[in-house]
Design an enzyme around this catalytic site. Structure first.
Site, PDB file in Angstrom:
ATOM      1  N   LYS A  35      -2.779  12.774 -28.823  1.00  0.00           N
ATOM      2  CA  LYS A  35      -1.343  12.829 -28.794  1.00  0.00           C
ATOM      3  C   LYS A  35      -1.581  11.408 -27.297  1.00  0.00           C
ATOM      4  O   LYS A  35      -2.599  11.318 -26.344  1.00  0.00           O
ATOM      5  CB  LYS A  35      -1.246  13.811 -27.356  1.00  0.00           C
ATOM      6  CG  LYS A  35       0.140  13.678 -26.396  1.00  0.00           C
ATOM      7  CD  LYS A  35       0.229  14.467 -25.391  1.00  0.00           C
ATOM      8  CE  LYS A  35      -0.443  14.492 -24.191  1.00  0.00           C
ATOM      9  NZ  LYS A  35      -0.489  13.528 -23.301  1.00  0.00           N
ATOM     10  N   ASP A  62       4.382  11.030 -26.410  1.00  0.00           N
ATOM     11  CA  ASP A  62       4.443  12.301 -25.630  1.00  0.00           C
ATOM     12  C   ASP A  62       5.370  11.468 -24.783  1.00  0.00           C
ATOM     13  O   ASP A  62       4.745  11.494 -23.210  1.00  0.00           O
ATOM     14  CB  ASP A  62       3.442  12.956 -24.872  1.00  0.00           C
ATOM     15  CG  ASP A  62       3.858  14.228 -24.015  1.00  0.00           C
ATOM     16  OD1 ASP A  62       5.069  14.427 -23.927  1.00  0.00           O
ATOM     17  OD2 ASP A  62       3.303  14.581 -23.923  1.00  0.00           O
ATOM     18  N   LYS A  64       8.576  11.991 -23.360  1.00  0.00           N
ATOM     19  CA  LYS A  64       9.215  12.923 -22.521  1.00  0.00           C
ATOM     20  C   LYS A  64      10.799  12.093 -21.980  1.00  0.00           C
ATOM     21  O   LYS A  64      11.259  12.109 -20.872  1.00  0.00           O
ATOM     22  CB  LYS A  64       8.178  13.970 -21.234  1.00  0.00           C
ATOM     23  CG  LYS A  64       7.814  14.549 -21.346  1.00  0.00           C
ATOM     24  CD  LYS A  64       7.039  15.206 -20.137  1.00  0.00           C
ATOM     25  CE  LYS A  64       6.262  16.118 -20.224  1.00  0.00           C
ATOM     26  NZ  LYS A  64       4.488  15.436 -20.963  1.00  0.00           N
ATOM     27  N   ASP A  67      17.150  10.665 -20.392  1.00  0.00           N
ATOM     28  CA  ASP A  67      18.495  10.127 -20.213  1.00  0.00           C
ATOM     29  C   ASP A  67      19.687   9.666 -21.106  1.00  0.00           C
ATOM     30  O   ASP A  67      19.727  11.007 -21.332  1.00  0.00           O
ATOM     31  CB  ASP A  67      17.595   8.551 -20.234  1.00  0.00           C
ATOM     32  CG  ASP A  67      18.230   7.015 -19.447  1.00  0.00           C
ATOM     33  OD1 ASP A  67      18.900   7.540 -19.490  1.00  0.00           O
ATOM     34  OD2 ASP A  67      17.084   6.301 -19.418  1.00  0.00           O
ATOM     35  N   THR A 118       3.996  22.796 -17.604  1.00  0.00           N
ATOM     36  CA  THR A 118       2.800  23.758 -17.741  1.00  0.00           C
ATOM     37  C   THR A 118       2.483  23.620 -16.424  1.00  0.00           C
ATOM     38  O   THR A 118       1.779  24.850 -15.309  1.00  0.00           O
ATOM     39  CB  THR A 118       2.345  23.765 -18.512  1.00  0.00           C
ATOM     40  OG1 THR A 118       1.881  22.504 -18.222  1.00  0.00           O
ATOM     41  CG2 THR A 118       2.313  24.376 -19.786  1.00  0.00           C
ATOM     42  N   ARG A 209      -8.589  16.924 -20.274  1.00  0.00           N
ATOM     43  CA  ARG A 209     -10.163  16.857 -19.896  1.00  0.00           C
ATOM     44  C   ARG A 209     -10.886  18.220 -20.207  1.00  0.00           C
ATOM     45  O   ARG A 209     -12.205  17.312 -20.322  1.00  0.00           O
ATOM     46  CB  ARG A 209      -9.208  17.490 -18.384  1.00  0.00           C
ATOM     47  CG  ARG A 209      -8.717  15.677 -17.646  1.00  0.00           C
ATOM     48  CD  ARG A 209      -7.993  16.205 -16.040  1.00  0.00           C
ATOM     49  NE  ARG A 209      -6.366  17.025 -16.297  1.00  0.00           N
ATOM     50  CZ  ARG A 209      -5.515  17.781 -15.954  1.00  0.00           C
ATOM     51  NH1 ARG A 209      -6.238  17.354 -13.906  1.00  0.00           N
ATOM     52  NH2 ARG A 209      -4.301  18.356 -16.277  1.00  0.00           N
TER      53      ARG A 209
END
Length: 230
Positions: A35, A62, A64, A67, A118, A209
């Site tokens: 990603k 990614d 997102k 607009d 999330t 992470r």
């Protein structure tokens, strides 16, 4: 690669092209899907997408997008030309924006609709004027996206089962906020282990992470795959 490995997308949440490609090289014998998010794309632009793809890896861009419909449509066209496998838009942009995005797609790129981040809670929703529970808002946006032609949704692991009950296999479910039992949750509020999320019905798990911040990303990935298998 195992089936479990095929379901994992590693988030390249690093600041430079050099760091990203180093991670891809370390993990390419285990993971084929990566990603590229706002941090890396803002720093390096389309060239980082081309560089990761050139190694033979699949890319989820990614960004997102959120607009006016025409702007989102043109951005989707540009992403299609980069030959990425998946692209995200915010479903809160509304059905007209989503339809503009799905219409603008020029290849088999999957369009994923972001429902509720999330990191968000009911309190977050109330701050922006949305009453009710997180899972209700996720289902509401997923229904909007499904009716407007979206291919899948991005939602937390806690909403996998309600989404499956509502849509069956009509949509892909991509789940960020995945945390092995031995890792820290960080700023993710609605998390689940990789094994739990796959058992619940997730199509893809997004892991950042716990892998990229580990001193040995290859070993961390191996440990996650073993946790799923065991």
């Amino acid at each position: 690669m195992t089936k479990a490995a095929d379901k994992i997308i590693v988030a390249l949440d690093v600041p430079t092209k050099e760091a990203a490609l180093k991670l891809v090289e370390k993990l390419r014998d285990q993971i084929s899907f990566f990603k590229i998010g706002l941090q890396l794309y803002t720093a390096e632009g389309p060239e980082i997408v081309r560089a990761v793809s050139a190694i033979g890896s699949k890319v989820w861009l990614d960004l997102k997008l959120h607009d006016i419909p025409n702007t989102v449509a043109r951005a989707v066209e540009s992403a299609s030309r980069l030959d990425v496998q998946m692209l995200t838009i915010h479903l809160s942009g509304g059905s007209q924006m989503v339809r503009a995005a799905t219409t603008a797609r020029v290849n088999n790129m999957l369009l994923l609709g972001v429902t509720v981040l999330t990191s968000s809670t009911e309190e977050t929703l109330r701050e922006i004027g949305i009453q009710g529970q997180v899972d209700d808002q996720v289902l509401r946006l997923a229904k909007l996206g499904n009716e407007a032609g979206i291919d899948g949704v991005v939602a937390s692991s806690h909403e996998i089962k309600p989404l499956r009950r509502e849509f069956g296999n009509k949509i892909k479910i991509v789940v960020p906020g995945i945390r092995p039992s031995w890792s820290q949750p960080g700023d993710q509020m609605r998390t689940m282990t990789p094994f739990e999320a796959l058992e619940a019905g997730a199509d893809y798990l997004v892991i950042g992470r716990p892998i990229i911040a580990d001193a040995n990303p290859h070993q961390a990935t191996k440990r996650i795959l073993e946790d799923i298998a065991g």
